[in-house]
Design an enzyme around this catalytic site. Structure first.
Site, short mmCIF file in Angstrom:
data_model
loop_
_atom_site.label_atom_id
_atom_site.label_comp_id
_atom_site.label_asym_id
_atom_site.label_seq_id
_atom_site.Cartn_x
_atom_site.Cartn_y
_atom_site.Cartn_z
N ARG A 1 -10.67 -11.10 1.04
CA ARG A 1 -11.49 -12.13 0.39
C ARG A 1 -10.85 -13.51 0.46
O ARG A 1 -11.53 -14.52 0.42
CB ARG A 1 -11.79 -11.73 -1.05
CG ARG A 1 -10.59 -11.67 -1.97
CD ARG A 1 -10.85 -10.87 -3.23
NE ARG A 1 -10.90 -9.44 -2.96
CZ ARG A 1 -11.14 -8.52 -3.88
NH1 ARG A 1 -11.36 -8.87 -5.13
NH2 ARG A 1 -11.18 -7.24 -3.56
N LYS B 1 0.83 -1.20 0.00
CA LYS B 1 0.00 0.00 0.00
C LYS B 1 0.87 1.26 0.00
O LYS B 1 2.02 1.22 0.44
CB LYS B 1 -0.89 0.03 1.25
CG LYS B 1 -1.96 -1.02 1.33
CD LYS B 1 -2.72 -0.88 2.64
CE LYS B 1 -3.84 -1.90 2.76
NZ LYS B 1 -4.92 -1.62 1.80
#
Length: 473
Positions: free
Chosen positions: A326, A252
């Site tokens: 996920r 990130k």
């Protein structure tokens, strides 16, 4: 932990030598106790607090009297009655139109408005310790008391979810989160907790959790909380438990990465919801699953291009290691469907930045194929002051989930939030399923209504209310 909240009681008599709070509606229109007050400084706007000169009398604006206005008013009062001269207690003189719904909204705001989480060597600021809601009609005392108790239970769950998400990640690793949940569960009659380690995850084939946690020196855990209050329905709540998210190899940007201590807000909501369901002894069976991992960068981190085998055997082609939520949810969903025989699976996660763009920072996203379930979530949220919006599971993007070298693509092309939901749907099987994306409302940078800066605890109350609505079926 958990943070102490303002206590609230309902009575029909006010007390001597205690600060008094008079309610003021837009206009202003003053409620009981306001006959002799100077209204020139008052508008009645929701949340407006005015201390009248040389007295222990306050006026509190409740706006137009909507439930949102009462939440705002309760929160504003808790913040106003703080500081060096904060009273230990105060009486709030209710207007005759107060009913159970208004009490729930007001107490929710009052209990949560003064929430504070700060790691410091200094004592926290003083604040009011308790409020007495004074009802004029004795006939409503029992009903209003019941409403206040429920609201306080919802506030306590929200506060715990905030505490868990706000905890700094040098303390909050997967082991700490799992151990803390288990210790809290041990104190709640009827609630059991089982914590599984990385060896069990390996034996059972939780490839998604192990892949995401593989880059960290602090190994993953899997929390299973079980409450069985009887009833015909079995709900399974699954919360993303990423205790810190660097993005992994798909790292990130530095800006905002410090906020990733709250990336387990979904898991925190599930843990706190199970506590509340058990404390309230709802006649329903609820299981809470929280797959916990740290997504870090190292020589053992999983890579884009890897093929991961999930619990139950399905495989996923990894495309972006920052789409880790996920991956762990897929394992937990497959485990729930295969081993727990649920009537409904609800997963909740800070999953996609796309939903922050689509719905902003105060509204959660609902994905499901069922009109009835979507309505149930939206209505449950409305009753407890959490806003949800149903998003589509677009049929034209379903084929994009298929991978050329595995069963599924981790990041199918198309709209980000919808594509993520379509991926998760593959692991729900034939079980009714709802996916809640709380990436926007799980964190706040400013104070509004009953929310304070930091983790908000969003979705915990909705899960509790949803469980209660199913318990009545």
């Amino acid at each position: 932990m958990p943070t102490k909240l303002v206590d609230v009681e309902v009575a029909t008599t006010s007390r001597r030598n205690v600060p008094t709070v008079v309610l003021a509606a837009t206009g202003p229109a003053l409620g009981p106790g306001g006959d002799d007050l100077d209204a020139s400084e008052i508008t009645g706007k929701a949340g407006e607090t005015v201390r009248h000169r040389d007295t222990e009398v306050w006026t509190l604006g409740v706006g137009t009297g909507s439930l949102g206005d009462y939440r705002t008013a309760g929160a504003a009062l808790a913040r106003a009655l703080s500081g060096d001269d904060a009273p230990r207690t105060a009486d709030v003189l209710l207007t005759p139109d107060f009913d159970a719904e208004k009490v729930r909204a007001f107490v929710l705001g009052a209990a949560l408005g003064g929430y504070r989480f700060k790691v410091t060597a200094e004592d926290g600021p003083k604040r009011v310790g308790s409020l007495r809601l004074v009802a004029g009609d004795p006939g409503f005392e029992e009903v209003l008391t019941s409403a206040a108790l429920k609201a306080h239970a919802l506030a306590t769950a929200t506060s715990l979810a905030r505490d868990l998400a706000n905890a700094p990640s040098n303390v909050k690793d997967p082991r700490w989160l799992a151990t803390t949940a288990a210790k809290l569960a041990d104190k709640v009659p009827g609630l059991t907790a089982v914590v599984r380690d990385e060896k069990w995850l390996q034996q059972q084939g939780f490839g998604g959790v192990l892949a995401v946690g593989g880059g960290s020196a602090r190994p993953p855990r899997f929390i299973e909380l079980t409450y069985d209050g009887g009833g015909a329905e079995h709900l399974v709540f699954i919360g993303k438990g990423i205790t810190f998210d660097t993005g992994g190899i798909s790292v990130k940007p530095a800006d905002g990465m410090h906020l990733m201590r709250t990336d387990m807000a979904g898991g925190g909501a599930v843990i706190s919801a199970l506590m509340a369901v058990a404390r309230r002894q709802l006649p329903i069976k609820v299981t809470g699953l929280v797959p916990c991992a740290e997504n870090h960068i190292s020589g053992s981190a999983y890579r884009p291009g890897d093929v991961v085998r999930h619990y139950g055997g399905a495989t996923t082609e990894v495309q972006n290691t920052d789409a880790e939520g996920r991956m762990v949810l897929a394992d937990a969903m497959a485990y729930a469907v295969r081993t727990l025989s649920p009537d409904l699976v609800v997963d909740v996660a800070t999953l996609t930045g796309a939903m922050k763009v689509s719905l902003g920072l105060r509204t959660g996203a609902v994905f499901t194929t069922s009109d009835e379930l979507a309505a149930s979530v939206v209505e449950a949220g409305s009753r407890v002051g959490e806003k949800w919006w149903r998003m589509p599971l677009l049929e034209e993007h379903v084929e994009a989930v298929a991978s050329e070298i595995a069963d599924y693509k981790q990041c199918p092309p198309g709209p980000g939030g919808i594509a993520a939901a379509l991926f998760l749907q593959k692991f729900a099987g034939d079980v009714p399923w709802v996916h809640l994306d709380i990436a926007g409302p799980a964190r706040s940078e400013k104070v509004y209504d009953e929310v304070v800066a930091g983790a908000t605890g969003f979705s915990a109350r909705t899960l509790i209310e949803l469980a209660e609505s199913f318990s009545r079926k």
